[in-house]
Design an enzyme around this catalytic site. Structure first.
Site, PDB file in Angstrom:
ATOM      1  N   ASP A 288       0.770  -1.061  -0.032  1.00 31.51           N
ATOM      2  CA  ASP A 288       0.177   0.089   0.017  1.00 31.51           C
ATOM      3  C   ASP A 288       0.841   1.206   0.035  1.00 31.51           C
ATOM      4  O   ASP A 288       1.974   1.160   0.202  1.00 31.51           O
ATOM      5  CB  ASP A 288      -0.891   0.012   1.164  1.00 31.51           C
ATOM      6  CG  ASP A 288      -2.086   0.861   0.961  1.00 31.51           C
ATOM      7  OD1 ASP A 288      -2.096   1.895  -0.108  1.00 31.51           O
ATOM      8  OD2 ASP A 288      -3.234   0.711   1.588  1.00 31.51           O
TER       9      ASP A 288
HETATM   10  C1  BGC Z   1      -4.968   3.241   0.328  1.00 32.73           C
HETATM   11  C2  BGC Z   1      -5.270   2.077  -0.874  1.00 32.73           C
HETATM   12  C3  BGC Z   1      -5.125   2.815  -1.998  1.00 32.73           C
HETATM   13  C4  BGC Z   1      -3.865   3.548  -2.354  1.00 32.73           C
HETATM   14  C5  BGC Z   1      -3.680   4.173  -3.802  1.00 32.73           C
HETATM   15  C6  BGC Z   1      -3.937   4.003  -0.169  1.00 32.73           C
HETATM   16  O1  BGC Z   1      -3.740   5.332   0.678  1.00 32.73           O
HETATM   17  O2  BGC Z   1      -4.881   2.530   1.469  1.00 32.73           O
HETATM   18  O3  BGC Z   1      -6.596   1.719  -0.864  1.00 32.73           O
HETATM   19  O4  BGC Z   1      -5.400   1.729  -3.156  1.00 32.73           O
HETATM   20  O5  BGC Z   1      -4.026   4.487  -1.299  1.00 32.73           O
HETATM   21  O6  BGC Z   1      -4.614   5.255  -4.028  1.00 32.73           O
END
Ligand code: BGC
Length: 766
Positions: A288
């Site tokens: 993530d």
């Molecule tokens: C979130 C994810 C997301 C990623 C990309 C992160 O902050 O936890 O769910 O896919 O950002 O945008």
């Protein structure tokens, strides 16, 4: 207006079975062989630095300006891009890779397409409330089609975290509290996105998230730790990820939380033993956002270099928005702290993924030829409004309807008030991808469209979302999401009351703004903010019939509101066509049929609250409450609205149900039959639900668990027999040794129109 049904809309967007399942094993074998040969040959030509480059997923941003990214692409230092969402922008980047990088390895492009790309569908929690897998599939197909049309290859979706704590803002992104239902939806969404082959135009690769257990963050506070017994993990929280993977999800996003003390990003048990070895996942794992360097703050890595070592050796293939793989992996390899085989393995996963996306055959597969880019990315013609409206209407849950306040008549005067009655941004919900607020329909517009000149609508905002400026500032930190009306609160209320006094009925749109149900939007208080309650109280005092239209991304504690409203309709955040869809329901052009996918508690103090809890040794008994039982003495014990609950403008009656046999043989099947009758005066649909309980087992089993449902549409007065089969798989669970199976003995079966109000029968498994 003529309405298309979901089935006919789906026919143009037909779904093929899962990628992993649609081809014979022989064909799959050939595909894998050809892919291995191709990728092995390519990797032989790659330098270590180029292999590391493939492990980097980068987004344009203040730290990464476009020009720096283009240079990185030319140097082979970037493997994929996220957050770039238009064909011209994507094409420029792919051109850099294909024309100017040494090995001309194409990039892939990813984005958070969770409930729509250009056309925004209701938030995922709302989609789950439809209890309509075809409608959910339709939203997924349209999302994939639009994402692919924008040149994207992957979506960071579905989000299948089981959520039982409404304080967590991200419950809006998932499908609720029930493992069985969420697992079904996980499969449906992966099939809808990938459509049998993620390389095809119109398909995108799924990347299921957040692996794992992110929905169980302690106290509902975002990014917080998760501590969970192995039994609960296996039984309740892991199956939806597994279901997505079994359906062929090409990607897995690793969650930000720690699990039993070990961050998922540094967790070889999770990413290797469970995901790869036990579940046989062969796709790509992606960290993530920024999660690798967060290992330092988690307290498991000394510094950034150590964090990189931990992530790559634990099984994180690709780093999202993290500069450190590039910076530290070469040195770590030189010193023998990371082996080259770790890099090769991760690089192979990335290249395999690109192969499966069809990018080596045609790097422009979803982009099409130069000159084919849409003139206007946001053109109306690129939207799927009919589909969005059809789906959105099915997601609304009627919570209360006294004195037949609803449906409204298209006549007289209607006062429409509330901070979100005319908010184009809010109706789209959070994570609204490339949706454009200006293209979304608010309830004010939707009601005007519905009544034309047949009725008069008087609109007044009535209140701000909250008068707490610090909360408004928090919500507006990254985008100007909430408009704050500077007028004194009382002046706004007076204006609304004045509108109400002139009207036959008052519709108040209240709840949360979309940013209050988002990442980093945990709430310690899940009631409707005081400014809106003051408005509701003043409206109630007018004596006019009061309809509350709720917009929110989580279960709210609505006891106070339920005592004041004549009718309450839960509309979630219903997307681009939200206003039209809510108006369809309010005026009875569509009879509400949604059911709650998450329990609505009475107060925050009852959390966590979910219907499929264990019985305990001292269960609470409504009829005979007693003292030493599992209860709160200062609150009613049950929820305000249980899982599976939702009314209709019609009324439905269920006959006594029967089981086809009092016993079930191993591998056998029995069927529950019940007659459902529409006893009201409106045509409408409801959901017949079947729950099961293993009364006595070697581990304590939940009081009931959903194992089947059928959404049935009946004309007024019509009856239909509904058959709900039960098979041995429905009885299986993990025992204390974490072995999966069914144990012989007595099973209770419950049938009802929600999880609370049920009839009971039982049978014995031999
Ligand atoms: C979130 C994810 C997301 C990623 C990309 C992160 O902050 O936890 O769910 O896919 O950002 O945008």
């Amino acid at each position: 207006m003529k309405w298309l049904c979901v089935v006919s809309l789906l026919s143009g967007l037909a779904i093929s079975p899962a990628f992993a399942q649609d081809t014979s094993s022989a064909t799959q074998g050939i595909h894998a062989q050809q892919r291995d040969a191709f990728v092995s040959n390519l990797m032989k030509q790659m330098t270590l630095q180029e292999k590391i480059g493939q492990l980097r997923l980068i987004s344009v941003g203040p730290d990464n300006p476009k020009e720096a990214i283009r240079e990185g692409i030319r140097q082979g230092q970037i493997g994929a891009i996220f957050n770039t969402v238009t064909r011209p922008d994507i094409r420029v980047m792919q051109d850099q890779a294909m024309q100017l990088s040494r090995l001309k390895i194409p990039l892939f492009f990813a984005y958070d397409v969770l409930h729509g790309q250009r056309t925004v569908f209701p938030i995922s929690l709302g989609l789950a409330a439809s209890f309509d897998l075809e409608a959910i599939a339709l939203s997924g197909r349209v999302s994939a089609q639009e994402a692919s049309d924008d040149g994207l290859n992957m979506t960071f979706s579905p989000m299948v975290d089981i959520t039982r704590d409404p304080r967590w803002g991200r419950v809006s992104e998932g499908y609720g509290e029930d493992t069985w239902l969420v697992s079904k939806i996980a499969r449906v969404m992966v099939d809808a996105y990938q459509n049998g082959d993620p390389s095809k135009p119109g398909s995108v690769m799924a990347s299921v998230k957040h692996f794992a257990l992110y929905g169980a963050t302690e106290g509902g506070r975002d990014y917080n730790s998760v501590d969970m017994s192995p039994l609960r993990m296996q039984q309740d929280y892991l199956p939806p990820y597994k279901a997505a993977i079994d359906a062929g999800s090409g990607g897995v996003m690793v969650s930000l939380n720690a699990i039993n003390g070990i961050p998922a990003t540094a967790n070889p048990w999770l990413l290797k033993d469970l995901l790869r070895n036990q579940w046989g996942f062969s796709g790509i794992t992606i960290s993530d956002h920024g999660a690798i360097k967060e290992l330092i703050k988690h307290g498991v890595a000394q510094d950034a270099r150590d964090a990189v070592r931990l992530a790559i050796t634990s099984g994180v293939d690709m780093s999202m928005s993290d500069e450190y793989y590039d910076k530290y992996l070469p040195g770590l390899i030189k010193e023998g702290l990371v082996s080259e085989s770790d890099i090769d393995r991760a690089c192979r996963d990335v290249l395999n993924t690109k192969y499966d996306m069809g990018l080596f055959k045609d790097p422009y597969t979803h982009l099409g030829p130069v000159g084919s880019d849409p003139q206007d990315t946001n053109a109306e013609s690129r939207l799927h409004r009919a589909e969005a409206r059809v789906v959105a209407r099915k997601t609304m849950v009627l919570l209360k309807n006294e004195h037949q306040t609803l449906p409204l008549h298209k006549q007289g005067t209607i006062a429409l008030v509330g901070p979100m009655a005319d908010s184009q941004r809010d109706v789209m919900g959070s994570w609204s991808a490339a949706g454009v607020a200006k293209q979304s329909v608010t309830l004010l517009q939707g009601m005007k469209n519905a009544v034309g000149d047949k009725a008069k609508i008087i609109y007044a905002k009535g209140a701000n979302i909250t008068q707490d400026k610090s909360i408004i500032d928090y919500l507006n930190l990254y985008e100007p999401a909430v408009e704050f009306d500077p007028r004194p609160a009382q002046q706004m209320i007076d204006e609304a009351v004045n509108a109400a006094k002139q009207a036959d009925v008052v519709v108040a749109v209240v709840g949360e703004s979309q940013g209050m149900a988002h990442e980093a939007s945990s709430r310690a208080d899940i009631t409707i903010p005081q400014s809106q309650r003051d408005l509701i109280a003043a409206l109630k005092a007018t004596g006019k019939p009061l309809v509350l239209v709720l917009m929110n991304g989580r279960p709210l504690a609505l006891e106070w509101e339920s005592q004041r409203a004549d009718a309450m309709l839960e509309t979630w955040f219903s997307g681009t066509e939200g206003g039209n869809a809510v108006a369809d329901v309010l005026f009875g052009d569509y009879n509400p049929s949604g059911k709650l996918p998450m329990t609505f508690p009475r107060s925050v103090g009852q959390i966590p609250m979910y219907y499929n809890h264990l019985n305990t040794g001292r269960p609470f008994n409504k009829e005979n409450p007693g003292k030493y039982t599992s209860r709160y003495f200062d609150s009613a014990n049950g929820p305000l609205y249980p899982f599976g609950y939702g009314l209709s403008y019609s009324s439905f009656a269920l006959s006594d149900f029967t089981l086809s046999s009092p016993t079930m043989a191993r591998n056998g099947k029995i069927t529950a039959s019940v007659t459902l009758k529409n006893t009201g005066k409106y045509d409408g649909a409801t959901v017949v639900q079947l729950y099961i309980q293993d009364e006595t087992a070697t581990v304590s089993r939940p009081v009931k668990e959903l194992r089947n449902f059928k959404k049935v549409m009946l004309k007024a007065g019509q009856a239909q027999t509904v058959e709900l089969p039960i098979v041995e798989d429905d009885l299986k669970f993990y025992n204390a040794k974490l072995q999966w199976g069914a144990e012989p003995g007595k099973f209770n079966v419950f049938v009802g129109l929600d999880s609370d109000n049920v009839q009971q029968q039982s049978f014995t498994l031999k």
